[in-house]
Each structure stands twice: as C-alpha cells, then as structure tokens.
Scaffold this motif. Structure first.
Motif, mmCIF file in Angstrom:
data_model
loop_
_atom_site.group_PDB
_atom_site.id
_atom_site.type_symbol
_atom_site.label_atom_id
_atom_site.label_comp_id
_atom_site.label_asym_id
_atom_site.label_seq_id
_atom_site.Cartn_x
_atom_site.Cartn_y
_atom_site.Cartn_z
ATOM 1 N N VAL A 126 0.866 -1.181 0.000
ATOM 2 C CA VAL A 126 0.000 0.000 0.000
ATOM 3 C C VAL A 126 0.900 1.228 0.000
ATOM 4 O O VAL A 126 1.709 1.419 0.905
ATOM 5 N N ARG A 127 0.750 2.083 -1.032
ATOM 6 C CA ARG A 127 1.684 3.197 -1.212
ATOM 7 C C ARG A 127 0.951 4.545 -1.168
ATOM 8 O O ARG A 127 -0.268 4.616 -1.192
ATOM 9 N N VAL A 128 1.772 5.595 -1.157
ATOM 10 C CA VAL A 128 1.263 6.966 -1.275
ATOM 11 C C VAL A 128 2.125 7.688 -2.296
ATOM 12 O O VAL A 128 3.344 7.795 -2.122
ATOM 13 N N GLY A 129 1.523 8.171 -3.365
ATOM 14 C CA GLY A 129 2.249 8.960 -4.351
ATOM 15 C C GLY A 129 3.447 8.233 -4.925
ATOM 16 O O GLY A 129 4.480 8.856 -5.195
ATOM 17 N N GLY A 130 3.335 6.917 -5.093
ATOM 18 C CA GLY A 130 4.441 6.147 -5.661
ATOM 19 C C GLY A 130 5.502 5.826 -4.644
ATOM 20 O O GLY A 130 5.655 4.686 -4.216
ATOM 21 N N ASP A 131 6.268 6.859 -4.198
ATOM 22 C CA ASP A 131 7.403 6.587 -3.305
ATOM 23 C C ASP A 131 7.408 7.501 -2.087
ATOM 24 O O ASP A 131 8.459 7.758 -1.502
ATOM 25 N N MET A 132 6.244 7.987 -1.667
ATOM 26 C CA MET A 132 6.201 8.944 -0.559
ATOM 27 C C MET A 132 5.411 8.425 0.636
ATOM 28 O O MET A 132 4.916 9.207 1.448
ATOM 29 N N ALA A 133 5.318 7.097 0.791
ATOM 30 C CA ALA A 133 4.485 6.525 1.850
ATOM 31 C C ALA A 133 4.947 6.954 3.234
ATOM 32 O O ALA A 133 4.142 7.379 4.072
ATOM 33 N N GLY A 134 6.242 6.826 3.503
ATOM 34 C CA GLY A 134 6.750 7.141 4.827
ATOM 35 C C GLY A 134 6.438 8.569 5.234
ATOM 36 O O GLY A 134 5.933 8.831 6.342
ATOM 37 N N ARG A 135 6.730 9.497 4.349
ATOM 38 C CA ARG A 135 6.489 10.908 4.654
ATOM 39 C C ARG A 135 5.004 11.173 4.867
ATOM 40 O O ARG A 135 4.604 11.866 5.804
ATOM 41 N N ALA A 136 4.156 10.620 4.007
ATOM 42 C CA ALA A 136 2.719 10.865 4.107
ATOM 43 C C ALA A 136 2.132 10.259 5.384
ATOM 44 O O ALA A 136 1.279 10.870 6.041
ATOM 45 N N ILE A 137 2.581 9.056 5.730
ATOM 46 C CA ILE A 137 2.108 8.420 6.961
ATOM 47 C C ILE A 137 2.496 9.269 8.166
ATOM 48 O O ILE A 137 1.679 9.538 9.054
ATOM 49 N N MET A 138 3.757 9.716 8.197
ATOM 50 C CA MET A 138 4.215 10.509 9.331
ATOM 51 C C MET A 138 3.484 11.841 9.414
ATOM 52 O O MET A 138 3.119 12.293 10.504
ATOM 53 N N GLU A 139 3.253 12.486 8.293
ATOM 54 C CA GLU A 139 2.530 13.766 8.318
ATOM 55 C C GLU A 139 1.134 13.589 8.892
ATOM 56 O O GLU A 139 0.672 14.409 9.700
ATOM 57 N N ALA A 140 0.456 12.519 8.514
ATOM 58 C CA ALA A 140 -0.887 12.270 9.027
ATOM 59 C C ALA A 140 -0.868 11.976 10.523
ATOM 60 O O ALA A 140 -1.711 12.488 11.289
#
Length: 516
Positions: A126-140
């Motif tokens: 399960v991804r966010v924006g291709g390669d931005m999962a970690g950053r997006a998860i942490m921001e949320a």
C-alpha cells in the motif's frame, strides 16, 4: 516491583517515529509523554520509507500467503507465531492509518492501489504517491498527535539512560537540546522504546543520524536481552552519490521493471538468482557489491521500464537523482549497498514486553522475530504499527497511566565531551562499514571488537558502542551465512545455526574479553 515505582510516573514513549506516535495515539485518552530526539518525524527512519506498508488487503491475497513469503525471506529462523499474528492484524492497522488521515493511493474504483516488491508473491504494498508513503504516513500521524490532548511531545530531547529499580524499569534520563542542555529524569510506570534502528553506525547508510542504536543500547546497558543482533539488512540500491545518509532508490523501481546493469550494460543478476532483480535483498546486495568490488560498477537502469514517467511515478528518487546531476529518464543510476535495516534488537514478546519489567519496545529497535534473518520488503512499517498497537493494549490492560511524566532536573550532572564523542562515532562507523558490513570474516570481526574495546564516551556514545559490540560479537559467533549475515569464511547455511540468537550485554562483554 516496588511500591515507590507504582506510585510515581506515567507512560513514557521514547521516539517520535511511526511506532512511537502510533502507540501514543492508541493509548489515548491515557496521558502519554513522547520524548523525541528531533522534531517529530524529522529524525525518523519511517519518514524516509519509500515503498509503503505490506498487508494482505486484496481479494486475491491472503494472510497465509503473506506469511509464507515472510517465512521464505527470513531464511529459516522466523518466529512463525509472531509473523502470523502480524500479517493477520495488518489489514486492520492499515484501516487505522486511513482513519488517522493517511492518503493511501487508490484506483479508479476507489480501492487501495497495490504494488509488488521483491520476494512478495502478490501485489500487497500500500503506497502513497508512488514513493512517498513514509512521509505521508508521518505527516498524518503528526497531525493526529497534535490534536490529541492526552499526548505531550517533548522534542530535541536525547534519551540516554534507563532507570532501573528492583529489576524493573522506572524511568528515563534524557539530555535536553540534543545533548547540549540539562539532564532531565522522567519517572515512569511504563517505558516504550521506539527509537528506530542502528543504520547510522555504518559509514554508508540510508538512515538518519538519529538511527544510531540509542534505544537498543539503553536497553542492553540496563540488562535487557538483545536478540538476533548480527542480522543487518543492506539496501542493495542506495544512490552512490557521496551523500550521508545515502538516498535510496526504492525497491518499487525494480518491481516496476527496472534492471541492474554494470558499466558494460550487462544484467548481472540474471546469472545469480532466478528472480534476478527481484531476488531477496541480501542476494541483490551481494551481487551489486561484487560488481563494485570487481571494478565494473553497478547501475539501476530505469530508462525502458519507467522512462518519461519517472518524475510522476517516483518523485522523491527523481529529485535525489537530479540533485546529484543524474537524469534517471535518460541515464542509469549508480547504486551501492548501504546499511538499511536491523532485523535484530530488543527481544520482545507478542505484546511488546521486553525481558525487563516495565519496559516495552516496538519498531526497528525491537526484535519480535517476524523478520528472521532477512526482512521481507515493506514488512517494517507493518511490524511497527501492529506491535505498537499491542503495546498500547498491554499497557492499558495493566492500568498504567496517571498524570504525564514530569521531568526532574538532575543536579550536578557532568557535561559530555561532544567533540570527542563525534570523533569516536566517526571511527566506529568506519570500523562497522569495513569489518561488519555486507561481507564478514573472523579476522575482521575480531579486529573490530579489539578496536571497540578501547573506545569510551558519554552515555549516547556508550549506547552506540554497546550495540556495535553486540552486532559484531553475534556475527563472529554465527559461523555460517544466513539472510542478511554473510561470512566469506563460512559461506553456507549450517543446520546447527537454524535458530535465533540472544545475548545480554554483560555476558557479551565477558566473551569479548576472552576473544581479544
């Protein structure tokens, strides 16, 4: 457990990454104090994760298939019961993340968009924006933490020592302003270590400087059991562009068809493993390392598989490449293996409890046994949220709580020599990279232990040194090659070592004294 310990202190979580923040949110509305060595999210390896989180959430997939892939990658020593628990609870934790506001990618029909990574038999990342999962998860999660009144976050505070009373952990000593200010003592009924891994103990790493083994070292120095310390995973495709830490080229690039070539344009992985570029990470790392050692170089070629779509599909990697003067649309990307993930860490049970009463651990600092000798891609974020949630449930069921932990200034605390500590860390990183890296052998490991024996520093450095010694001794004692641990003088798996390892620091120091 003493009466004094029960009456004082609250819940303290050390670490402002995914595991720490998720645990704090799951403990709400119980008061929790989170100690973060940097502004939350900034020093967390989880924020750097590109691939995503692995979970069997599609109709075509199942927890049992995910379990089978995890066991296969773990090279014979996965704790199957723990891994089964993780993959079964994984989908529910993904839905928790959605509830906290994580914008996971979806397809045109609104379903979670899934990708495949190395050694997975199904598309389950399960991804966010291709390669931005970690950053997006942490921001949320950071946003969720900021609006949760029960969570007190104290940033720029370096935890460095656990307080132990009657065999139980009863607090934490931390240094304000990242080691420059006063020392503070936090009494606690329960302490959860969620400090991340040890990658920055190596000269070439994908990890931020905060990932220097602090939490694992604190636990080891307090007497906790450290498990599987020798198993370090080296990401095969860090960008070889002289940056510290090295940016990584996500596994998803190879999942989408990118190939590995040498300077002559030959695809060298085809001759090494039937899965070629999608072989387990340790095999790919050694394949790349061999090409570099032979002077042929190693490059990730995305021109045909991804081409003009690179900037949209993988914006983070694209930015790193362009900053280094490489356009991945038209040129192969130079890559090298870099220390990336520690499969070992503080031993825990299924509820995140360590061998010390009152102490819990989750995330990369912990060793649950789910990764065995070699972590399956994108199982790290999954492990972090599954066991962070279980820690919260365990602490809540034990009625630990009360008021937030109030710090007490430690009077007369001596100042550390930060410049001397920086020199020691630089030397230690060189030793680890040279002697305890992708390839290991007896003489190098023994030499590393001998060199470490002469190093002394402040509490933070002593934490790092403790972990480095445990990793090195574990690698010396394991006279075989398995998963992320490869001995050039013992290149085959040995049945006698088809088991997990466990060490206490005091026992390790006795063994090291006899060896050197």
């Amino acid at each position: 457990m003493s009466t004094n310990r029960v009456e004082k202190g609250g819940i303290v979580i050390i670490g402002g990454g995914l595991a720490g923040l998720f645990c704090a949110l799951k403990l709400s509305p119980r008061p929790v104090t989170v100690l973060a060595s940097a502004p939350i999210g900034e020093g967390a390896s989880s924020a750097w994760a590109q691939g995503g989180i692995a979970a069997a959430v599609s109709d075509e997939d199942s927890a049992e298939e995910h379990l089978a892939d995890t066991i296969a990658a773990g090279a014979g020593i996965v704790d199957v019961d723990m891994a089964r628990l993780m993959v079964r609870e994984g989908p529910e934790r993904v839905h928790d993340l959605l509830a906290y506001g994580v914008p996971f990618d979806r397809d045109l029909e609104g379903r979670l968009a899934l990708s495949r990574e190395a050694a997975h038999s199904q598309r389950r990342i399960v991804r966010v924006g291709g390669d931005m999962a970690g950053r997006a998860i942490m921001e949320a999660l950071i946003a969720a933490v900021r609006r949760t009144p029960s969570i007190t976050v104290i940033e720029n505070l370096q935890a460095e020592r656990l307080l132990v009373e009657d065999g139980a952990v009863c607090g934490v000593v931390a240094h304000a302003d990242r080691g420059q200010g006063a020392r503070l003592r936090f009494p606690a009924r329960a302490v959860a270590i969620c400090t991340g891994g040890i990658g920055h103990l190596y000269r070439l790493t994908t990890n931020p400087s905060e990932a220097s083994g602090t939490g694992t070292g604190m636990a080891a120095r307090a007497g906790a059991v450290i498990a599987d310390a020798e198993f370090v995973q080296f990401h095969p495709t860090a960008l070889d562009v002289s940056r510290d830490p090295a940016p990584l080229a996500t596994e998803a690039l190879r999942g989408d068809g990118a190939t590995l070539i040498n300077r002559a344009g030959d695809r060298f992985m085809q001759a090494i493993h039937p899965d070629a570029e999608l072989a387990p990470r340790d095999i790919v790392a050694r394949g790349i390392f061999a090409e570099i050692q032979a002077g042929r170089g190693a490059f990730l070629d995305c021109r045909q598989a991804i081409g003009d779509h690179f900037p949209q599909m993988f914006p983070t990697v694209y930015r790193h490449c362009m900053e280094a003067g490489i356009d991945p649309v038209t040129a192969p990307i130079p890559v090298a293996p870099a220390a990336h993930y520690h499969m070992g860490g503080i031993w825990t049970d299924a509820d995140g409890r360590t061998s010390l009463t009152g102490l819990y651990a989750a995330g990369e600092a912990a060793c649950t046994g789910v990764h065995g000798a070699n972590r399956l891609a994108s199982n790290s974020l999954l492990e972090a949220v599954v066991f962070a949630a279980r820690i919260a449930l365990s602490i809540a069921s034990g009625n630990a709580g009360g008021a937030p932990a109030e710090p007490i200034v430690e009077e007369g605390a001596s100042a550390d020599d930060h410049e001397a500590d920086r020199r020691i860390m630089a030397d230690l990183r060189d030793i680890m990279n040279r002697n305890v890296g992708v390839l290991r052998e007896s003489a190098g490991l023994t030499g590393a232990l001998r060199a470490m024996a002469t190093m002394r520093g402040g509490d933070s450095i002593e934490n790092s040194l403790a972990v480095a010694r445990l990793v090195t001794l574990g690698a010396l004692l394991r006279e075989e090659s398995r998963g992320g641990h490869f001995r050039s003088d013992w290149p085959a798996e040995e049945q006698a070592f088809e088991r997990r390892s466990a060490l206490k620091l005091a026992d390790a120091e006795t063994m090291i004294a006899d060896i050197i």
